[in-house]
Design an enzyme around this catalytic site. Structure first.
Site, PDB file in Angstrom:
ATOM      1  N   LYS A 117      35.072  21.118  86.503  1.00 25.01           N
ATOM      2  CA  LYS A 117      33.912  21.075  85.624  1.00 25.01           C
ATOM      3  C   LYS A 117      33.275  22.457  85.683  1.00 25.01           C
ATOM      4  O   LYS A 117      32.618  22.828  86.646  1.00 25.01           O
ATOM      5  CB  LYS A 117      32.918  20.006  86.056  1.00 25.01           C
ATOM      6  CG  LYS A 117      31.762  19.889  85.084  1.00 25.01           C
ATOM      7  CD  LYS A 117      30.947  18.643  85.327  1.00 25.01           C
ATOM      8  CE  LYS A 117      29.887  18.442  84.261  1.00 25.01           C
ATOM      9  NZ  LYS A 117      28.934  19.535  84.181  1.00 25.01           N
ATOM     10  N   GLU A 175      34.452  25.445  77.356  1.00 27.44           N
ATOM     11  CA  GLU A 175      33.313  26.001  78.074  1.00 27.44           C
ATOM     12  C   GLU A 175      33.366  27.526  78.055  1.00 27.44           C
ATOM     13  O   GLU A 175      34.396  28.115  78.393  1.00 27.44           O
ATOM     14  CB  GLU A 175      33.366  25.495  79.531  1.00 27.44           C
ATOM     15  CG  GLU A 175      32.080  25.632  80.284  1.00 27.44           C
ATOM     16  CD  GLU A 175      31.125  24.451  80.053  1.00 27.44           C
ATOM     17  OE1 GLU A 175      31.357  23.625  79.141  1.00 27.44           O
ATOM     18  OE2 GLU A 175      30.131  24.376  80.808  1.00 27.44           O
ATOM     19  N   LYS A 292      39.587  12.374  83.368  1.00 24.21           N
ATOM     20  CA  LYS A 292      39.626  11.818  82.006  1.00 24.21           C
ATOM     21  C   LYS A 292      40.858  10.946  81.873  1.00 24.21           C
ATOM     22  O   LYS A 292      41.958  11.378  82.267  1.00 24.21           O
ATOM     23  CB  LYS A 292      39.720  12.942  80.973  1.00 24.21           C
ATOM     24  CG  LYS A 292      38.550  13.896  80.978  1.00 24.21           C
ATOM     25  CD  LYS A 292      38.809  15.074  80.044  1.00 24.21           C
ATOM     26  CE  LYS A 292      37.660  16.058  80.125  1.00 24.21           C
ATOM     27  NZ  LYS A 292      37.948  17.312  79.408  1.00 24.21           N
ATOM     28  N   CYS A 410       3.313  43.729 115.463  1.00 22.45           N
ATOM     29  CA  CYS A 410       4.515  42.937 115.681  1.00 22.45           C
ATOM     30  C   CYS A 410       4.116  41.554 116.194  1.00 22.45           C
ATOM     31  O   CYS A 410       3.373  41.453 117.182  1.00 22.45           O
ATOM     32  CB  CYS A 410       5.404  43.636 116.702  1.00 22.45           C
ATOM     33  SG  CYS A 410       6.780  42.627 117.272  1.00 22.45           S
ATOM     34  N   CYS A 434       9.222  45.448 123.400  1.00 28.28           N
ATOM     35  CA  CYS A 434       9.251  44.229 122.583  1.00 28.28           C
ATOM     36  C   CYS A 434      10.374  43.278 123.008  1.00 28.28           C
ATOM     37  O   CYS A 434      11.544  43.646 122.987  1.00 28.28           O
ATOM     38  CB  CYS A 434       9.440  44.626 121.125  1.00 28.28           C
ATOM     39  SG  CYS A 434       9.443  43.229 120.010  1.00 28.28           S
TER      40      CYS A 434
END
Ligand code: IVH
Length: 673
Positions: A117, A175, A292, A410, A434
């Site tokens: 499809k 399509e 189908k 931060c 950090c």
């Protein structure tokens, strides 16, 4: 060329072009390169220019006809263009099959045509006497829009049918789609030109087909697959859908190579699983698989429900795009300190997983997409690709939608966040402190070319950080035997070796330490120049941006980063802590005196394995004497120092006539006073 010759030549060229187009679009097996096709096309154009009386509307040169259309005309579909019922689960598919067999009053399995499809736009193309006369959209199924001018521009749609045995009237349905690769390339180019981009290939196909100016549509990389027939001369239909698709192919219409016939509902489900597994590798987007009933006469017995046939069903794949709401936009701090905006979403199931967070990459991206807190957005997750926000839905923006603001601090460590001019990424400046950057900072610090702590690799660092033994690089120097030997796969012997290596690293150079601090854009060479230029860490930490810029090879951007690093109190604390833990280096006169400029102005390349020292040691030693060490050989290279197993660099030196030095010559060079 006589007029008859010209006419024959034109006909021959058109036949040849049609054959190549058929091989390319229908068989997907071209026999000539594109350039050859283009040459034939130009030859035809030239001939037609000389003999305008030979031009016909179905000549392949006539795909883009004249002027833009005004309003689209309407087209009534004599056979309505229906939609499909959907199946979402296996049970729905069994129900579909059962209903069909009940209506056919049979216990036997029935055959189905299975087809992807395609996620594009439906189009009907009408051929009369083998010539394309009309293209139309589906519209409401009964009345569509006349898009003949655009249908003609799609190369995969033949202007004239192939062969001879086509019915007088044939309306083909299929399509229009945009292949994924072409969609991406198109968007990239549009973005580079500052033009509007499309959200997805389906929108691109739909938008292109609704252009009033066919010259624009002609530039869109559209493609077409036929999947059925509408109006057709009475009696021209074969008995099965499969046979019909084959005829369409013979007449030059492309049909998906994935289309095939299966013997029963089980075959449908197998085809479903197979196609779903291959979905992400297909060159076009699909949103499911269509089953189908293959026997066209049986279809009549099965009939319709309002606007959809009972003899077909679309078995949908999980959606790859869904709508949801942005509940917040906050930031995430990466291993290298990058502060990235992240959209927090109302959980949404898309592409097979529940998505709650989506990265927005950087501030510019947030502005470009104009995502605000409270917005409804289209979230996409295709295959294994990380989820993304493709677009917002402007109509659904609430009045109180809020813009994202990059935090100044931060969220992990409270250090300042800066975004250097000209850069897309904002970063936390607390590189040494950090927690989000721990592992990366520790790894860099311990690396051979930095503090050179042998044995302190990624796995060990991760354990030390995870268990909270090491928070900053200074903590490395407080480790004891008990802690280290308690780590996974760490025998007492190796623990002691590691502690010895840590201890050895306490005595270092200013250049190494500077490099080890992991200031962004301060590589080994810059660290060495800074050490040289300023002589002491304090002088560097105190320097303003201008003073830093005075250092050779340090530009304003790098100067800004160094300056920012030393303005962050957290970083200074860690440096003080390192000194307290016994890390020491020579400064001032001493550091400068350790260097000389006997080799200034000379450039060396190192290759292969040296006998007496590592390449890195040789590099440091050469640099300490003022030489430059680079990675690639050119005519300007003073010499290539080649050890064992030297490869292409040695060959290049020989080719360019650059002197090649061995171990002994290197030692002699380093002994130069
Ligand atoms: S058959 C009567 N086959 O899906 C059956 N449709 O709602 C009519 N589509 O917009 C459609 N791929 O354009 C059929 N292989 C395929 C299809 C397909 C995509 C689209 C079609 C329509 C929608 C059906």
């Amino acid at each position: 060329m006589t007029p008859t010759d010209a006419a024959q030549r034109v006909a021959a060229l058109r036949d040849e072009l049609a054959e190549h187009a058929y091989r390319y679009y229908v068989l997907d097996a071209p026999t000539v390169p594109d350039a050859e096709y283009d040459r034939l096309m130009r030859a035809l154009e030239d001939l037609e220019a000389e003999h305008p009386e030979l031009v016909t509307p179905e000549s392949p040169t006539q795909r883009v006809g004249g002027e833009p259309v005004g309003d689209f005309g309407t087209v009534r579909h004599a056979v309505p263009m229906l939609s499909l019922l959907n199946a979402f689960a296996v049970d729905d598919v069994h129900d579909f099959d059962r209903r069909i067999r009940e209506r056919l009053d049979t216990e036997d399995p029935v055959a189905y045509s299975v087809e992807p499809k395609l996620d594009g736009v439906a189009m009907s193309v009408r051929y009369e006497h083998g010539v394309l006369v009309q293209g139309a959209t589906r519209g409401d199924g009964v009345t569509g829009e006349d898009i003949t001018h655009n249908a003609r521009t799609i190369d995969a749609v033949p202007l004239r049918l192939r062969g001879e045995d086509w019915p007088e009237l044939l309306e083909v349905r299929g399509e229009v789609y945009m292949p994924v690769a072409d969609f991406r390339a198109f968007n990239e180019q549009a973005e580079a030109r500052g033009e509007k981009t499309f959200v997805n290939p389906r929108n691109a196909a739909a938008g292109s087909l609704r252009q009033k100016d066919p010259r624009l549509t002609a530039q869109r990389p559209l493609a077409f697959f036929a999947y059925g027939v509408g109006e057709i001369t009475t009696g021209a239909l074969p008995e099965t859908h499969g046979a019909m698709l084959q005829r369409l192919r013979d007449w030059g219409l492309p049909v998906s190579p994935e289309a095939r016939i299966v013997a029963s509902v089980d075959g449908c489900l197998e085809a479903h699983d197979d196609l779903l597994a291959r979905r992400d590798g297909l060159p076009y987007e699909i949103d499911g698989i269509v089953y189908k009933l293959d026997d066209l006469r049986q279809r009549e017995d099965v009939g319709f429900v309002s606007k959809a046939p009972r003899w077909a069903i679309a078995h949908k794949f999980p959606a790859q795009e869904e709508l949801t709401r942005v509940v917040d936009i906050d930031v995430q701090v990466g291993r290298t300190g990058a502060v990235t905006p992240v959209a927090r979403l109302e959980p949404v199931f898309v592409g097979g997983v529940t998505v709650t967070n989506v990265t927005l990459h950087n501030e510019d991206e947030v502005r470009r997409k104009d995502v605000r807190i409270g917005d409804t957005v289209i979230v996409r997750r295709a295959g294994d690709v990380i989820p993304e926000i493709v677009a917002i839905v402007p109509e659904r923006r609430p009045d109180d939608a809020r813009e994202f603001v990059m935090p100044e601090r931060c969220p992990v460590c409270g250090s300042r966040v800066v975004r250097p001019e000209g850069e897309a990424v904002a970063r936390c400046t607390g590189g040494l402190y950090c927690p989000a950057q721990h592992v990366a900072a520790l790894q860099h610090f311990a690396a051979r070319r930095a503090m050179d702590i042998d044995g302190l690799g990624e796995k060990i660092i991760e354990q030390l950080a995870d268990r909270g033994f090491v928070k900053t690089v200074a903590d490395i120097y407080r480790l004891d035997l008990e802690t280290v030997s308690g780590l996974d796969r760490m025998a007492e012997k190796s623990a002691q070796n590691l502690l010895d290596a840590i201890d050895r690293s306490r005595r270092t150079t200013l250049a190494r330490l500077l490099f080890a601090l992991g200031i962004r854009d301060v590589g080994e060479a810059t660290a060495a120049t800074l050490a040289d230029h300023f002589g002491s860490l304090q002088a560097i930490a105190d320097a303003d941006v201008e003073a830093l810029e005075d250092t050779p090879d340090v530009g304003p951007i790098v100067a800004g980063k160094i300056h920012a690093f030393f303005r962050e109190p957290h970083n200074l604390e860690v440096i003080a802590d390192l000194q307290a833990a016994g890390v020491a280096w020579e400064e001032g006169e001493g550091a400068a005196a350790a260097r000389s400029d006997v080799l200034a102005g000379q450039t060396y390349v190192l290759t292969g394995t040296l006998a007496a020292m590592t390449r890195d040691e040789a590099k440091q030693a050469l640099m300490a004497r003022g030489a430059k060490v680079t990675g690639s050989v050119s005519k300007k290279t003073t010499g290539v120092i080649a050890g064992e197993k030297a490869g292409s660099k040695l060959a290049k030196a020989e080719a360019l006539g650059v002197p090649v030095l061995g171990d002994d010559e290197l030692q002699a060079l380093l002994a130069t006073e």
